[in-house]
Design a protein around this motif. Structure first.
Motif, PDB file in Angstrom:
ATOM      1  N   ALA A 222      -2.667  11.979  -1.182  1.00  0.00           N
ATOM      2  CA  ALA A 222      -2.799  10.691  -0.492  1.00  0.00           C
ATOM      3  C   ALA A 222      -1.517  10.357   0.242  1.00  0.00           C
ATOM      4  O   ALA A 222      -0.437  10.785  -0.151  1.00  0.00           O
ATOM      5  CB  ALA A 222      -3.098   9.598  -1.507  1.00  0.00           C
ATOM      6  N   ARG A 223      -1.676   9.614   1.324  1.00  0.00           N
ATOM      7  CA  ARG A 223      -0.535   8.988   1.999  1.00  0.00           C
ATOM      8  C   ARG A 223      -0.482   7.553   1.514  1.00  0.00           C
ATOM      9  O   ARG A 223      -1.494   6.854   1.575  1.00  0.00           O
ATOM     10  CB  ARG A 223      -0.791   8.901   3.508  1.00  0.00           C
ATOM     11  N   VAL A 224       0.701   7.119   1.091  1.00  0.00           N
ATOM     12  CA  VAL A 224       0.853   5.761   0.598  1.00  0.00           C
ATOM     13  C   VAL A 224       1.814   5.027   1.517  1.00  0.00           C
ATOM     14  O   VAL A 224       2.889   5.549   1.844  1.00  0.00           O
ATOM     15  CB  VAL A 224       1.400   5.764  -0.849  1.00  0.00           C
ATOM     16  N   CYS A 225       1.443   3.821   1.974  1.00  0.00           N
ATOM     17  CA  CYS A 225       2.358   2.984   2.768  1.00  0.00           C
ATOM     18  C   CYS A 225       2.572   1.693   2.005  1.00  0.00           C
ATOM     19  O   CYS A 225       1.599   1.028   1.635  1.00  0.00           O
ATOM     20  CB  CYS A 225       1.775   2.671   4.140  1.00  0.00           C
ATOM     21  N   VAL A 226       3.830   1.385   1.775  1.00  0.00           N
ATOM     22  CA  VAL A 226       4.195   0.150   1.085  1.00  0.00           C
ATOM     23  C   VAL A 226       4.927  -0.714   2.100  1.00  0.00           C
ATOM     24  O   VAL A 226       5.907  -0.276   2.720  1.00  0.00           O
ATOM     25  CB  VAL A 226       5.095   0.461  -0.137  1.00  0.00           C
ATOM     26  N   THR A 227       4.424  -1.938   2.303  1.00  0.00           N
ATOM     27  CA  THR A 227       5.026  -2.810   3.315  1.00  0.00           C
ATOM     28  C   THR A 227       5.638  -4.019   2.636  1.00  0.00           C
ATOM     29  O   THR A 227       4.929  -4.817   2.007  1.00  0.00           O
ATOM     30  CB  THR A 227       3.955  -3.272   4.320  1.00  0.00           C
ATOM     31  N   GLY A 228       6.970  -4.123   2.757  1.00  0.00           N
ATOM     32  CA  GLY A 228       7.682  -5.272   2.217  1.00  0.00           C
ATOM     33  C   GLY A 228       8.204  -6.132   3.352  1.00  0.00           C
ATOM     34  O   GLY A 228       7.523  -6.337   4.349  1.00  0.00           O
ATOM     35  N   ALA A 316       1.322  -5.992  -6.310  1.00  0.00           N
ATOM     36  CA  ALA A 316       1.032  -7.428  -6.455  1.00  0.00           C
ATOM     37  C   ALA A 316       2.227  -8.155  -7.090  1.00  0.00           C
ATOM     38  O   ALA A 316       2.650  -9.213  -6.623  1.00  0.00           O
ATOM     39  CB  ALA A 316      -0.223  -7.609  -7.303  1.00  0.00           C
ATOM     40  N   ARG A 317       2.784  -7.561  -8.144  1.00  0.00           N
ATOM     41  CA  ARG A 317       3.916  -8.205  -8.832  1.00  0.00           C
ATOM     42  C   ARG A 317       5.120  -8.361  -7.918  1.00  0.00           C
ATOM     43  O   ARG A 317       5.846  -9.343  -7.957  1.00  0.00           O
ATOM     44  CB  ARG A 317       4.276  -7.386 -10.081  1.00  0.00           C
ATOM     45  N   GLY A 321       2.754  -5.142   0.417  1.00  0.00           N
ATOM     46  CA  GLY A 321       1.442  -4.624   0.792  1.00  0.00           C
ATOM     47  C   GLY A 321       1.321  -3.163   0.396  1.00  0.00           C
ATOM     48  O   GLY A 321       2.327  -2.439   0.305  1.00  0.00           O
ATOM     49  N   LEU A 322       0.101  -2.724   0.148  1.00  0.00           N
ATOM     50  CA  LEU A 322      -0.122  -1.332  -0.278  1.00  0.00           C
ATOM     51  C   LEU A 322      -1.314  -0.751   0.458  1.00  0.00           C
ATOM     52  O   LEU A 322      -2.383  -1.365   0.503  1.00  0.00           O
ATOM     53  CB  LEU A 322      -0.402  -1.305  -1.795  1.00  0.00           C
TER      54      LEU A 322
END
Ligand code: GLV
Ligand code: MN
Ligand code: MN
Length: 419
Positions: A222-228, A316-317, A321-322
């Protein structure tokens, strides 16, 4: 019948000499990096075609970039046995991963021709070009093309430079519109056999030069993108941050825990890109890949659910964004029992008091895709310290020779079964 065949020692020496020729071609001088459809892949494909012709095979580079060589049996265009592996590599990879299997196939074809042995089927050697799936988010695309399970959406995927696979294929000399036509008819291929370095430590620990693969593990990627939220590293208080990197780091650690909790599972974060990527900026977004594998499809599905759930909780904690996008979902593939037995007969006939040990494969191989077309099997060769996907990857010339001799004997065993 086999009196005039080369010994294991001769085959090993020939293989190591051939690998020196093939492994001159690299995208990065001083390392072995040969990504799918790169200039060095083209050079390696041309070298391979030449070597196939020297071994008496009619050879060409196909629409997807694989090199196909063939010597007909008694019926022109009749059913074949394919020996194959791949000539693409990971970045800074080892000398044997894929390349040895291709060289082995060519040496088997040459040995049979030199000994004047006519097989009751056509013999093919195929050098696939996209086993590592490093440049594009494909899965074994070149063997999938032969097996008739190519996903046309792969042609629209892009590499890190934004180059479409279809365009890279044209630049290489391939033909996107010809890929679908590479699919072989069911029944046209009797068997696919692949010789490959083990890429693990089992055979070394067991003190065996070769092993017969029972099954190839299931795998998802999987490709995971985390947006802060990017911000000033000196001014944004810790409690107000939405740091995409620390969230991603926590996810990577959670992944390790999840793998440890699932039977015979492994999981890896192999790439990690931080944006904007400056010492004085709180990371605003991170993109990373997750690769996870295990022998059971059900266990892999439960790992998938656990990963999504844990990553979701962490996001969430931390208020980030995920996006979790699965791009590979390969089921576990058992190897054909009859072909495993043919390899075991090959081990016995090769002599030298070698055991026919059976073991599963944690790594993916073109045999996974080919199994959708025809009975498929793999022979592993002992790997020094089990190190692979590394320039430290190593094996002895003696073991390579034993394995190629076993492969040769297995092909003769298949011929005998026709008789
Ligand atoms: C290829 O070597 C893979 O298993 O990822
Ligand atoms: Mn490989
Ligand atoms: Mn590999």
């Amino acid at each position: 019948m086999t009196a005039s065949l080369p010994s294991a020692a001769v085959l090993g020496a020939r293989a190591f000499a051939a690998l020196q020729g093939l492994n001159r071609f690299t995208d990065e001088p001083g390392k072995l990096t040969r990504l799918y459809l790169s200039p060095s892949h083209r050079q390696a494909a041309e070298w391979t075609r030449g070597a196939m012709e020297v071994a008496g095979l009619a050879a060409f580079i196909d629409a997807a970039g694989s090199v196909q060589g063939r010597r007909d049996g008694p019926v022109p265009g009749g059913p074949s046995v394919i020996i194959g592996s791949h000539i693409d590599t990971v970045k800074d990879g080892g000398r044997f991963d894929g390349n040895l299997g291709v060289v082995a196939g060519i040496l088997v074809a040459q040995a049979l021709r030199d000994a004047g042995i006519a097989l009751p089927f056509a013999l093919e050697v195929v050098a696939f070009g996209d086993e590592e799936n490093v440049r594009y988010p494909t899965h074994l695309s070149t063997s999938a093309a032969l097996a008739g399970v190519y996903d046309p959406a792969w042609l629209e995927t892009r590499d890190a430079e934004g180059i479409r696979l279809a365009d890279a294929l044209v630049a290489f000399g391939g033909d996107p519109s010809g890929v679908a036509g590479l699919a072989r008819k069911r029944g046209a291929v009797k068997a696919y056999i692949e010789l490959h370095i083990e890429q693990g430590p089992v055979l070394e620990v067991e003190n065996e030069p070769v092993g017969i693969v029972t099954a190839i593990n299931a795998q998802r990627r999987a490709r995971v993108c985390v947006t802060g939220e990017a911000g000033h590293a000196g001014t944004v208080p810790m409690s107000l941050r939405k740091d995409a990197l620390t969230a991603s780091a926590e996810m990577a650690l959670a992944l390790e825990t999840i793998a440890a909790a699932h039977h015979q599972a492994v999981a890896t974060v192999g790439t990690f890109q931080v944006s904007p990527g400056a010492a004085n900026v709180v990371p605003g977004s991170v993109a990373f890949t997750v690769d996870f594998r295990c022998p059971s499809d059900d266990t892999l599905a439960s790992m998938d659910a656990a990963i999504r759930s844990r990553f979701g909780e962490i996001a969430a904690r931390r208020g980030v964004g995920l996006d979790f996008a699965l791009y590979t979902n390969a089921r576990a593939v058992p190897m054909d029992a009859g072909l495993q037995d043919a390899l075991a007969a090959g081990v016995a006939r090769a002599g030298g008091n070698v055991a026919a040990r059976r073991l599963p494969s944690g790594a993916a191989h073109d045999a996974m895709a080919m199994a959708a077309l025809c009975p498929s099997a793999m022979l592993f060769v002992r790997n020094e310290r089990g190190i692979s996907h590394s320039p430290l990857e190593n094996m002895t010339e003696a073991d390579a020779g034993i394995a190629i001799r076993v492969l040769l004997e297995a092909v003769l065993e298949l011929a005998r079964r026709e008789g």
